[in-house]
Write a protein that holds these residues in place. Structure first.
Motif, PDB file in Angstrom:
ATOM      1  N   VAL A  62     -10.677  23.040 -46.898  1.00 17.26           N
ATOM      2  CA  VAL A  62     -10.146  24.278 -46.327  1.00 17.26           C
ATOM      3  C   VAL A  62     -11.173  24.919 -45.391  1.00 17.26           C
ATOM      4  O   VAL A  62     -10.834  25.396 -44.302  1.00 17.26           O
ATOM      5  CB  VAL A  62      -9.723  25.247 -47.450  1.00 17.26           C
ATOM      6  N   LYS A  66     -11.235  23.193 -42.147  1.00 19.28           N
ATOM      7  CA  LYS A  66     -10.024  23.464 -41.369  1.00 19.28           C
ATOM      8  C   LYS A  66     -10.176  24.743 -40.546  1.00 19.28           C
ATOM      9  O   LYS A  66      -9.598  24.883 -39.475  1.00 19.28           O
ATOM     10  CB  LYS A  66      -8.856  23.573 -42.339  1.00 19.28           C
ATOM     11  N   LEU A  67     -10.977  25.683 -41.067  1.00 20.24           N
ATOM     12  CA  LEU A  67     -10.999  27.009 -40.439  1.00 20.24           C
ATOM     13  C   LEU A  67     -12.289  27.331 -39.682  1.00 20.24           C
ATOM     14  O   LEU A  67     -12.320  28.228 -38.857  1.00 20.24           O
ATOM     15  CB  LEU A  67     -10.751  28.082 -41.499  1.00 20.24           C
ATOM     16  N   VAL A  68     -13.374  26.633 -39.996  1.00 21.15           N
ATOM     17  CA  VAL A  68     -14.637  26.909 -39.307  1.00 21.15           C
ATOM     18  C   VAL A  68     -15.033  25.666 -38.534  1.00 21.15           C
ATOM     19  O   VAL A  68     -15.080  24.589 -39.096  1.00 21.15           O
ATOM     20  CB  VAL A  68     -15.754  27.262 -40.306  1.00 21.15           C
TER      21      VAL A  68
END
Lengths: 700, 122
Positions: B116, B119-121
């Motif tokens: 996760v 996925k975001l950073v």
């Protein structure tokens, strides 16, 4: 901290504290049953026990606590009143949780069920469902059983405000790229005019065609956080060679729902490119057509690779045919340049667009032809094992040849010309470079010397390095020899690069004894000349006692290069674009200032320049503002003063006639669009010329 | 490139420790906070590239912290991930409305957490 981090231990401690806190809060709550704060505290303690317990392996504890927590959730939502019974029951539950924490195996099942039944009795009809172990954001393990790659069409239009939720859609595209072969087309039709753009909004959408071995769920997982805020459609598309041949652009557009069948039919009835037509008629946006075409290509590629792997299609073609193909491509490029020139002068838009099409096709054809001519350098490296073997036996040295980057591809002609120079360099490395086994042992090196031959791509060049772990070049000997030969005045300061470059002078050898292998100074100058002829360069790096590395930098191909057209007087010349660093202006004022010195200050750096008008003895007045083309070669950098910089040109290299072959300063010629001949400047030579002149001026 | 800094907000010390250990091992820098208020204070005093927060916390809940973070200019576009339990579907919706980027369902393992974060950073 020497102690290993173990969150399980931390949890145990934490749980003990939470249970103590739970007990005190429950006792307070019994006295003040309406205190919301106390209810929240109880709920949170239970919640943390459940959540963290499940994280660190206390599954039974988490499952039991879940039911107690559910009861307190009802209390929190005012659906259940705090009573003496509830508090007493919860205290009993806390005791049971303590047992589950310390000795889960000895927990009394009967007692546990009785407790749960009592909780259920307190909140009849509201019994909690058992805790599910399902985890939504769990990235599923990739199943390798699904061996065949499948191709998906993903249409992703994120919500406008997606970035305000902290999502960077580009990272999602990157994640897709990690899954397999991926073609991404941006859809820009929703981007508003500049003055209406909200910079924090996301107006873009993307069409992605992805071929992956990962299961469909892996793609869903990529979009898990944004699926409910975005328009997202994921469909599988067929890639069997049969199915692909059938699928035309129109079918794809209709299948994707971007165009109505009637519009496509109408478009087809008028014999023009369907895509252009649909865009022109305003029925389908350009992005959509481009995206459909991309899908067509992607799928074709996948299908083709399937076909190729099934039949391993290779055919043998005589090398001469490839040579003549390259020649013809060269002629085509020249003819195309003429066509372009004509189209420009006639200012006929139709002719111009045809000419542009042909230009694109010609350059694609050029690239394809070049790749056909590429061979892996491993074919060449293989030959050197024998050379090393024979030579090390002859010289009584133990040498091992290692190779790297055999798969690096180079033009066939370049590979053929490299054989002799590489044999020379390897011989030199073994004969002069490495010590014999006894010396090596005395120096604490491994008795077997190592010669590493490696090749690697670097931009439009290939770097070939011959590296040995021998004694390195002898600076003092090179200097002495250079002074003896009058190439160097005693005491002159030189950089390593300058000093090492003397070994390329004809007849330059520092070897004490002439062996049958080397030491006669024949070779290095030949190596240099061959590499120059291939428009390559040679770098030498050497550390005393550690070894020498000689790097050959070679262009990928010989036949066609990108060139920069310049004008000096009435003549046009070509400068290889790879050598050009920048173009600057030389105003008359600057020119006066630099008078006689031929130096230019470029952002604080002094660059020597050559006036090509002077060098080529051009008569007449130069232009008011002269241009300087800054060119580099290795570490050297000079300016060429020209009258005009015309622009980029695909240059088909023609060799000079026998009569002109030895002309210095030019490496070849090319034919321009108007049929005239332009000479290609030999940049390394011009740089040497400038340097020599500088040295001469300094000396005088 | 500088290490990405991630703020872990949780009232459970064991979760904080697990998150910090996992992310630090993977090359991220981790700042921790014990509850929503603490998290908000940390967020105001240091720049972070991502926030991972629990929802049920004393003083200031995760949801309220997310709402307040999103009003800060520096946090307008920072990914915020909430830790929820499977029974909290309602909470997930509330979190989304407050401005959370995504969620991780407890119990989770280090690989799931890293997936996760990646996925975001960037």
């Amino acid at each position: 901290m020497a102690q290993a981090i173990d969150p399980a231990n931390t949890f145990r401690q934490e749980a003990v504290e939470l249970l103590a806190q739970l007990e005190t809060t429950l006792l307070d709550l019994e006295k003040a049953p309406d205190d919301r704060g106390l209810v929240d505290t109880v709920f949170r303690a239970l919640h943390t026990l459940k959540g963290s317990g499940a994280m660190f392996g206390w599954d039974a504890l988490a499952a039991f606590t879940h039911h107690v927590e559910t009861t307190y959730d009802l209390v929190r939502r005012n659906e259940l009143k705090v009573s003496k019974e509830l508090v007493a029951l919860t205290l009993a539950a806390a005791d049971h949780i303590r047992v589950l924490l310390d000795t889960p195996d000895q927990a009394d099942k009967v007692r546990q069920n009785a407790l749960l039944a009592s909780f259920r009795d307190l909140a009849p009809g509201r019994a909690s469902a058992p805790a599910k172990a399902a985890a939504t954001a769990k990235p599923k393990a990739k199943t390798s059983s699904d061996d065949d790659a499948r191709t998906f069409r993903i249409r992703f239009r994120p919500g406008r405000d997606i970035m305000q939720f902290g999502t960077n859609p580009l990272l999602l595209l990157d994640e897709l790229r990690d899954l397999g072969t991926c073609t991404v087309t941006p859809i820009t039709d929703a981007v508003p005019p500049l003055e209406e753009i909200d910079p924090t909004a996301c107006y873009l959408a993307w069409d992605v065609v992805l071929t992956t071995k990962a299961p469909r769920s892996a793609i869903d997982d990529v979009f898990i956080f944004v699926a409910d805020q975005s328009d997202l459609a994921i469909e599988e598309i067929p890639t069997d060679p049969e199915a692909v041949r059938e699928r035309r652009l129109g079918e794809i557009l209709v299948e994707r729902g971007d165009a109505a069948p009637a519009d496509v039919e109408e478009g087809l009835s008028r014999q023009e490119r369907l895509g252009n037509l649909l865009v022109k008629s305003g029925k389908v946006s350009g992005d959509r057509v481009a995206s459909a075409l991309v899908e067509q290509q992607h799928v074709r590629g996948v299908a083709k690779s399937k076909e190729v792997t099934s039949s391993a299609a290779t055919i043998r073609v005589p090398a001469e045919r490839l040579d003549s193909l390259m020649d013809q491509v060269g002629e085509l490029v020249i003819a195309q340049a003429r066509l372009m020139q004509q189209a420009m002068s006639l200012a006929d838009p139709l002719l111009k667009s045809i000419s542009e099409d042909i230009e694109r096709l010609a350059s694609e054809l050029r690239d394809t032809t070049m790749t056909i001519r590429m061979l892996p350098i491993g074919t060449l490296f293989g030959r050197f094992r024998r050379v090393v073997h024979d030579l090390s036996n002859e010289l009584g040295k133990s040498v091992e040849l290692a190779t790297e980057g055999e798969e690096t591809e180079l033009d066939k002609t370049v590979i053929e010309s490299l054989n002799d120079p590489l044999v020379h360099l390897i011989r030199n490395a073994i004969d002069h470079g490495v010590e014999d086994a006894r010396q090596r042992q005395a120096l604490g090196k491994s008795p077997t010397a190592r010669v590493l031959l490696s090749a690697v791509h670097s931009g439009a060049q290939v770097l070939i390095t011959i590296e040995d772990d021998g004694k390195g070049l002898n600076r003092a000997a090179i200097r002495a020899k250079a002074e003896e030969k009058g190439l160097l005045s005693p005491g002159q300061e030189l950089s390593d690069t300058e000093l090492f470059s003397f070994i390329f002078h004809p007849g330059f050898s520092t070897a004490a004894a002439v062996t049958s292998v080397s030491g006669r100074g024949v070779g290095m100058d030949v190596v240099k000349r061959t590499i120059d002829g291939l428009r390559g360069t040679i770098d030498i790096a050497s550390t005393a006692g550690k070894g020498t590395a000689i790097t050959l930098k070679l262009p990928l191909t010989l036949a066609i290069i990108d060139g920069l057209l310049i004008r000096v007087g009435g003549e046009i010349y070509v400068v290889p674009l790879a050598a050009v660093e920048e173009c600057v202006e030389l105003t008359r004022e600057q020119d006066h200032r630099s008078a006689g010195r031929s130096f230019l200050n470029i952002r604080g750096e002094i660059v020597a320049f050559i006036r090509l008008r002077q060098l080529f003895e051009v008569e007449g007045e130069p232009e008011a503002i002269q241009k300087v083309v800054i060119v580099t070669f290795g570490e050297a950098r000079i300016g060429l003063v020209v009258d005009q910089v015309i622009g980029q040109h695909q240059t088909v290299i023609k060799s000079l006639s026998r009569l002109h072959r030895d002309l210095e300063g030019f490496s070849g010629a090319t034919i321009l669009g108007d049929g005239s001949v332009a000479l290609i400047l030999d940049i390394p030579h011009l740089i040497t010329f400038a340097r020599d002149r500088e040295t001469m001026q300094r000396a005088s | 490139m500088a290490k990405k800094r991630i703020l872990s907000v949780d009232d459970s010390a064991s979760i904080r420790q697990m998150v910090a250990f996992t992310l630090e091992t993977a090359g991220y820098e981790v700042v921790t906070a014990n509850d929503g208020q603490d998290g908000l204070d940390r967020a105001k005093s240091t720049s972070v590239d991502m926030v991972i927060t629990d929802l049920n916390m004393p003083r200031l809940s995760g949801i309220d912290m997310i709402k307040q973070l999103r009003t800060l200019p520096a946090f307008k576009f920072v990914p915020i991930v909430m830790l929820t339990t499977e029974s909290e579907e309602r909470k997930k919706q509330e979190g989304r409305a407050a401005g959370a980027t995504g969620w991780i369902v407890k119990p989770f393992n280090p690989d799931q957490l890293l997936a996760v974060v990646k996925k975001l950073v960037s």
